[in-house]
Scaffold this motif. Structure first.
Motif, PDB file in Angstrom:
ATOM      1  N   THR A  12     -35.183 -47.113 -18.233  1.00  0.00           N
ATOM      2  CA  THR A  12     -35.084 -45.612 -18.346  1.00  0.00           C
ATOM      3  C   THR A  12     -34.556 -45.299 -19.702  1.00  0.00           C
ATOM      4  OG1 THR A  12     -34.574 -45.695 -15.858  1.00  0.00           O
ATOM      5  CG2 THR A  12     -33.936 -43.866 -16.860  1.00  0.00           C
ATOM      6  N   SER A  34     -31.261 -46.813 -12.421  1.00  0.00           N
ATOM      7  CA  SER A  34     -30.247 -45.611 -13.090  1.00  0.00           C
ATOM      8  C   SER A  34     -29.796 -46.043 -14.263  1.00  0.00           C
ATOM      9  CB  SER A  34     -28.985 -45.665 -11.966  1.00  0.00           C
ATOM     10  OG  SER A  34     -28.457 -46.634 -11.890  1.00  0.00           O
ATOM     11  N   LYS A  35     -29.235 -45.165 -15.048  1.00  0.00           N
ATOM     12  CA  LYS A  35     -28.808 -45.349 -16.504  1.00  0.00           C
ATOM     13  C   LYS A  35     -27.354 -45.731 -16.537  1.00  0.00           C
ATOM     14  CE  LYS A  35     -30.616 -41.807 -18.368  1.00  0.00           C
ATOM     15  NZ  LYS A  35     -31.048 -40.928 -19.688  1.00  0.00           N
ATOM     16  N   ASP A  67     -29.421 -38.927 -12.212  1.00  0.00           N
ATOM     17  CA  ASP A  67     -28.899 -40.271 -12.341  1.00  0.00           C
ATOM     18  C   ASP A  67     -28.361 -40.480 -10.915  1.00  0.00           C
ATOM     19  OD1 ASP A  67     -29.014 -42.612 -14.091  1.00  0.00           O
ATOM     20  OD2 ASP A  67     -26.998 -42.710 -13.555  1.00  0.00           O
ATOM     21  N   TYR A  68     -27.559 -39.517 -10.338  1.00  0.00           N
ATOM     22  CA  TYR A  68     -27.183 -39.767  -8.899  1.00  0.00           C
ATOM     23  C   TYR A  68     -28.337 -39.931  -8.097  1.00  0.00           C
ATOM     24  CZ  TYR A  68     -25.863 -37.957  -4.236  1.00  0.00           C
ATOM     25  OH  TYR A  68     -25.644 -37.775  -2.852  1.00  0.00           O
ATOM     26  N   ASN A 125     -38.850 -45.165  -7.463  1.00  0.00           N
ATOM     27  CA  ASN A 125     -38.039 -44.118  -6.494  1.00  0.00           C
ATOM     28  C   ASN A 125     -39.011 -43.679  -5.238  1.00  0.00           C
ATOM     29  OD1 ASN A 125     -36.237 -44.467  -8.154  1.00  0.00           O
ATOM     30  ND2 ASN A 125     -36.548 -42.530  -9.332  1.00  0.00           N
ATOM     31  N   ASP A 164     -32.236 -46.005  -5.397  1.00  0.00           N
ATOM     32  CA  ASP A 164     -32.270 -47.525  -5.630  1.00  0.00           C
ATOM     33  C   ASP A 164     -31.476 -48.234  -4.292  1.00  0.00           C
ATOM     34  OD1 ASP A 164     -33.179 -47.213  -8.141  1.00  0.00           O
ATOM     35  OD2 ASP A 164     -31.231 -47.488  -9.112  1.00  0.00           O
ATOM     36  N   ARG A 177     -31.090 -41.087  -8.662  1.00  0.00           N
ATOM     37  CA  ARG A 177     -31.552 -42.637  -8.741  1.00  0.00           C
ATOM     38  C   ARG A 177     -30.759 -43.578  -8.288  1.00  0.00           C
ATOM     39  NH1 ARG A 177     -31.543 -41.000 -14.611  1.00  0.00           N
ATOM     40  NH2 ARG A 177     -33.676 -40.098 -15.296  1.00  0.00           N
ATOM     41  N   HIS A 178     -29.471 -43.212  -8.183  1.00  0.00           N
ATOM     42  CA  HIS A 178     -28.650 -44.145  -7.611  1.00  0.00           C
ATOM     43  C   HIS A 178     -28.932 -44.283  -6.178  1.00  0.00           C
ATOM     44  CE1 HIS A 178     -25.550 -46.172 -10.357  1.00  0.00           C
ATOM     45  NE2 HIS A 178     -25.882 -44.891 -11.018  1.00  0.00           N
ATOM     46  N   LYS A 233     -32.593 -51.787 -10.069  1.00  0.00           N
ATOM     47  CA  LYS A 233     -31.663 -50.698 -10.846  1.00  0.00           C
ATOM     48  C   LYS A 233     -32.511 -49.724 -11.536  1.00  0.00           C
ATOM     49  CE  LYS A 233     -27.368 -50.390 -13.366  1.00  0.00           C
ATOM     50  NZ  LYS A 233     -27.876 -49.634 -14.474  1.00  0.00           N
TER      51      LYS A 233
END
Length: 388
Positions: free
Chosen positions: A262, A37-38, A100-101, A386, A107, A103-104, A35
């Protein structure tokens, strides 16, 4: 994705037994889910606003907005401050949400990759996020390594295999890893299914070039080193297949240990603007103090003569208190010495190139190369995963 957030107690040593999930689960090791993302839907608004109000200018304009809501001292409409402030916060929040999108998305892409895992004597397709410590994984040529593995056997003589570590240290030349002799003959699935060796080694750490541990098997022990390890982020090259035992998974892998958390990053322009705002605000306070003192003196010496025509407000009962209220009024009137228009232009320009965070492959690779050339591989950007 709840498993990604699972926190494990600190370790003094790592114990992993092959083909024995029940034994390994009692140690509560982290899963192989990552994970980077923040935020999530619930935490985005409070966390992002908290991060944004760490900017001195945002806090300053919020403070002005609060002052303008007080009728006794407000001389300007609160609308003149809230519109540009909300604009800056919204633009930055949209940009952070977009980052962040992705990053999700990254992930999920990594966590859902497929890997061949030996379960109950049969090779089964499993998602990376479901791989556990102690599992035996089969890798094929040009595949990414799913976790930090102890090399058990390979298609090459003497248990050799070749890997590319460009995502770890920026080096594109092939590196050789070798299984210890006692396991190099375990190329048959039936033999691997019966393998019950136990590894006792160092706890998770970020040292990419060091590993120490011991394999206990058949009442014998065998020393292990970094030459026997395949780290997450490596790619198997020029080797038809190999088998590895998962030692570290997910956030415990050396790649993720290096990535760090992050964070809300600030550019040199951000830091410069914060410093300038503090200096300008100090100048503004000095002007407000001087003008407030002048107001108090005038009210005491001259203003009392005009009480019949220009009476004080009901809340004002002395020249000192009048000067106190005037100080805050002057802060509001002179607030334009901190140009909010500059922050609006800066915020608008962020989505078109002046990004706070650089997580591109070139930025990552140059960062990793620079740190590896200095011999410092302790931490590099969390967007490393990533690229995997």
């Amino acid at each position: 994705m709840a498993l990604c957030a699972k926190k494990c107690p600190p370790e003094e040593e790592r114990r992993a037994r092959a083909n024995d999930r029940e034994y390994n689960e009692k140690f509560q090791y982290a899963s192989n889910c990552i994970k980077t993302s923040k935020y999530n839907i619930l935490t985005f608004l409070p966390v992002n606003l908290f991060e944004q109000f760490q900017e001195v200018a945002n806090t300053y304009f919020l403070f002005l907005l609060i002052l303008q809501l007080i009728p006794q001292i407000s001389s300007l409409s609160w609308f003149t401050t809230i519109v540009p402030l909300v604009l800056v916060l919204t633009i930055t929040a949209v940009k952070d949400a977009t980052d962040d999108y992705f990053r999700h998305k990254s992930d999920n892409q990594v966590n859902n990759r497929q890997s061949q895992v030996l379960i109950n004597g049969i090779l089964q397709q499993e998602q990376w996020m479901n791989v556990c410590v102690g599992d035996i994984i089969k890798l094929e040529n040009n595949q990414f390594v799913a976790a930090d593995l102890l090399l058990l056997s390979s298609s090459e003589p003497h248990g050799l295999c070749y890997i590319e570590t460009a995502e770890l240290d920026g080096e594109t030349n092939m590196k050789v890893r070798q299984a210890i002799p006692v396991t190099s003959e375990l190329g048959d699935i039936s033999k691997l299914a019966k393998f019950d060796g136990e590894v006792i080694c160092e706890p998770p750490n970020n040292k990419l070039d060091k590993f120490s541990g011991t394999l206990y098997w058949k009442e014998n022990k065998f020393p292990l080193s970094n030459q026997n390890m395949l780290l997450r982020g490596c790619v198997l090259r020029n080797t038809e297949w190999c088998f590895g035992l998962v030692i570290f998974a997910g956030p415990d892998t050396k790649l993720m240990q290096n990535s760090g958390r992050t964070k809300f990053k600030r550019t040199s322009i951000d830091r410069l603007m914060n410093t300038l705002v503090l200096w300008i605000f100090g100048f503004l306070v000095c002007m407000g103090v001087i003008l407030a003192i002048g107001n108090a003196i005038w009210e005491h010496e001259v203003g009392t003569r005009f009480q019949v025509y220009l009476p004080w407000d009901e809340a004002v009962d002395s020249a000192f208190f009048s000067g106190f209220l005037s100080f805050w009024s002057y802060i509001i009137i002179l607030n334009t010495v901190v140009p909010i228009s500059l922050y609006v232009r800066y915020a608008v320009s962020l989505p078109w190139g002046l990004s706070r965070e650089s997580c591109g492959p070139l930025g990552l690779l140059s960062s990793v190369k620079a740190k590896s050339s200095r011999g410092n591989l302790g931490s590099f950007p969390s967007c490393a995963v990533n690229i995997l």
